[in-house]
Design a protein around this motif. Structure first.
Motif, mmCIF file in Angstrom:
data_model
loop_
_atom_site.group_PDB
_atom_site.id
_atom_site.type_symbol
_atom_site.label_atom_id
_atom_site.label_comp_id
_atom_site.label_asym_id
_atom_site.label_seq_id
_atom_site.Cartn_x
_atom_site.Cartn_y
_atom_site.Cartn_z
ATOM 1 N N THR A 258 3.916 37.529 6.792
ATOM 2 C CA THR A 258 2.810 38.684 7.201
ATOM 3 C C THR A 258 2.245 39.140 6.210
ATOM 4 O OG1 THR A 258 4.639 40.492 7.388
ATOM 5 C CG2 THR A 258 4.226 39.164 9.323
ATOM 6 N N GLY A 259 2.961 39.206 5.033
ATOM 7 C CA GLY A 259 2.111 39.996 3.788
ATOM 8 C C GLY A 259 2.458 41.385 3.595
ATOM 9 N N ALA B 157 2.153 35.260 20.627
ATOM 10 C CA ALA B 157 1.460 36.488 20.465
ATOM 11 C C ALA B 157 0.861 36.446 18.977
ATOM 12 C CB ALA B 157 2.700 37.620 20.268
ATOM 13 N N GLU B 158 -0.038 37.535 18.795
ATOM 14 C CA GLU B 158 -0.841 37.572 17.566
ATOM 15 C C GLU B 158 -0.461 38.699 16.798
ATOM 16 O OE1 GLU B 158 -4.979 37.261 18.199
ATOM 17 O OE2 GLU B 158 -5.060 34.972 18.290
ATOM 18 N N LEU B 159 0.148 38.466 15.641
ATOM 19 C CA LEU B 159 0.421 39.497 14.749
ATOM 20 C C LEU B 159 -0.610 39.856 14.119
ATOM 21 C CD1 LEU B 159 3.958 38.841 13.258
ATOM 22 C CD2 LEU B 159 3.700 40.630 14.710
ATOM 23 N N GLY C 140 -4.503 42.994 6.156
ATOM 24 C CA GLY C 140 -5.666 43.008 6.021
ATOM 25 C C GLY C 140 -6.605 43.164 6.994
ATOM 26 N N GLY C 141 -6.145 43.009 8.482
ATOM 27 C CA GLY C 141 -6.782 42.989 9.481
ATOM 28 C C GLY C 141 -6.960 41.558 10.326
ATOM 29 N N ALA C 142 -6.518 40.830 9.616
ATOM 30 C CA ALA C 142 -6.526 39.352 10.087
ATOM 31 C C ALA C 142 -5.265 39.185 10.983
ATOM 32 C CB ALA C 142 -6.174 38.333 8.995
ATOM 33 N N THR C 143 -5.270 38.132 11.817
ATOM 34 C CA THR C 143 -4.358 38.027 12.781
ATOM 35 C C THR C 143 -3.490 36.491 12.518
ATOM 36 O OG1 THR C 143 -5.690 37.027 14.253
ATOM 37 C CG2 THR C 143 -5.377 39.110 14.553
#
Length: 505
Positions: A180-181, A222-224, A228-231
């Motif tokens: 995820t970063g 699902a989408e995490l 930075g706002g990306a998924t």
């Protein structure tokens, strides 16, 4: 008996009774005098320190500190005033202090103790009469937690653990941070909905219900949302576990982003291929390798053949009768079934209106998705073939005598008239010796009368031989017979004069 002596006896009886009560407990108990002397310890407390007698613990609190070093679970050593023995002597009341116990002279702890205090006051004046330290050996539990912690952190599969009581994350492994970063501090103490691990889940409502009940959450996409706002597309699943005495939920993840990226790239590639295929000026078709069914044709193919997509897609080419003959179809399909690609293969096909089209056909094995397919390319050479035949006929009409033609011209004419390989069809061995004699004289430019005089036979006999030669090699003109012979390396100079027996009709 005076009052002081009575109190001493009473205290002695009380201490004896207290020892009898706690001697059989699983928890360790150490009795301490307010003057910091260690009065007594039960067997459980002695075993928790690896000793067999109270004297081995130390006569005083100070001696205990010299024999056993304590540290917190974060590896920070306890100062003297922080030892549980010191704290209970100073009147401090505490519960569930967890410390690691290290024998003096050693580096690593042997036990993990959970400690609480108890102060027994004198009923007459309220002063502490006896101080009690109660210990519980939790080494096995913390060893198991350490093993879990190590395996959890070392596991490359991304995972987080949330506490069910408040849905806050209490553990996160490196795999989740890498995927995820997020930084560790950005995850810990946040809730399941601050970092929404169920965002866009296919069964989000069911997952929330199961989370509230502490039950297994089935796998779902699902989408995490990333920092930075990306998924990122993932598969998430939840498994209830206990950490210590706290019920928790272990969330594990599988990263589907590489698959989504690959699928998007494949989709874009197929879209570009489809556009190029449809706009190509060359007649093209795509067919299934299994069954030789066409599944797509471009506009150029429709313009050349007259077959629209609905007319030909999904039908075997044999049923459509695209090929001029069954032999041509079988030869082409056998080559493709054998894993061979065609390159400039000359064949004739039928247009929808029945017209014959001369084509050069090329094929290439391709894959569309998971399907094995064949890309067909057709080059219409009908006009070119007609021009070549007109040229040959014009030459034949003007120059009847083959003696005018050089060997190179004959060979070129042979290639124009018979583009197939020289070893296709009948060969020289199919001719009789007399027929080869006649063919040799034809190749030298001799007419029927000259051949009759040379072979000393009648002109009708020569004409019969010539007719049989034409029938055997599949031609109907003198020039074509010469071209056929030249294409096979047959030269009239190679034949000697026949014997009388051979020359006999």
């Amino acid at each position: 008996m005076d009052q002081a002596a009575f109190r001493t006896l009473r205290e002695t009886a009380d201490l004896r009774h207290l020892r009898q009560i706690v001697a059989g407990l699983d928890e360790g108990v150490i009795l301490i005098d307010p003057d910091q002397s260690l009065l007594w310890a039960n067997d459980a407390a002695l075993a928790m320190h690896g000793v067999g007698d109270i004297a081995d613990l130390g006569a005083t609190v100070h001696e205990y500190r010299s024999r056993f070093q304590l540290r917190y679970r974060n590896n920070h050593r306890l100062e003297a005033d922080d030892y549980p023995l010191e704290r209970v002597v100073s009147g401090d009341s505490f519960s569930e202090v967890v410390v690691e116990v290290i024998v003096a002279g050693e580096e690593e702890p042997r036990w993990v103790h959970q400690v609480r205090s108890l102060v027994l006051n004198d009923s007459d004046d309220g002063e502490p009469a006896c101080l009690v330290l109660i210990l519980q050996d939790v080494s096995a539990r913390y060893e198991a937690e350490d093993r879990f912690e190590q395996s959890f952190n070392a596991n490359p599969a991304p995972a987080v653990i949330c506490r069910l009581r408040d849905l806050r994350f209490v553990k996160v492994n490196q795999g989740f941070l890498d995927m995820t970063g997020f930084d560790r501090d950005q995850v810990l103490s946040k809730t399941v909905y601050d970092i929404d691990v169920l965002r866009g889940g296919e069964q989000r409502d069911l997952a929330k219900e199961r989370l509230g009940e502490g039950r297994t959450i089935p796998q779902m996409e699902a989408e995490l949302e990333l920092p930075g706002g990306a998924t990122k597309l993932v598969i998430v699943a939840g498994q209830p576990i206990d950490m210590g005495d706290q019920p928790c939920m272990l969330f594990t993840f599988a990263d589907l982003e590489p698959r989504r990226t690959a699928q998007a790239a494949l989709r874009h590639s197929e879209e570009r291929f489809t556009r190029m295929f449809q706009l190509a000026p060359v007649p093209m078709a795509i067919g299934a390798r299994d069954g030789h069914l066409l599944c797509e044709v471009n506009a150029s193919f429709t313009a050349m053949t007259g077959y629209a997509a609905d007319d030909i897609i999904g039908r075997p080419l044999g049923e459509v009768e695209l090929w001029e003959s069954g032999e041509i179809r079988h030869a082409i399909e056998e080559a493709i079934d054998g894993g061979h690609d065609l390159r400039g293969h000359e064949a004739r096909i039928h247009a929808r209106d029945g017209a014959i089209i001369d084509c050069l056909i090329s094929t290439e094995a391709i894959r569309l998705g998971k399907d094995a397919c064949v890309l067909w390319a057709f080059q219409d050479i009908t006009q070119r073939k007609a021009t070549e035949l007109e040229l040959v006929e014009a030459i034949e009409a003007v120059m009847k005598d083959t003696s005018w033609f050089s060997r190179s011209i004959m060979e070129k004419l042979a290639r124009l008239r018979t583009p197939q390989a020289a070893n296709d069809g009948p060969g020289l061995d199919d001719l009789t010796p007399r027929e080869r004699e006649v063919l040799a004289l034809i190749c030298r430019g001799c007419d029927d009368k000259t051949i009759a005089r040379t072979l000393d036979v009648a002109s009708n006999t020569v004409r019969n031989h010539v007719a049989r030669i034409y029938a055997k090699i599949g031609v109907n003109r003198r020039i074509a017979a010469v071209a056929w012979a030249r294409a096979r390396g047959f030269d009239g100079d190679m034949i000697d004069r026949p014997t009388e027996q051979e020359a006999a009709p």
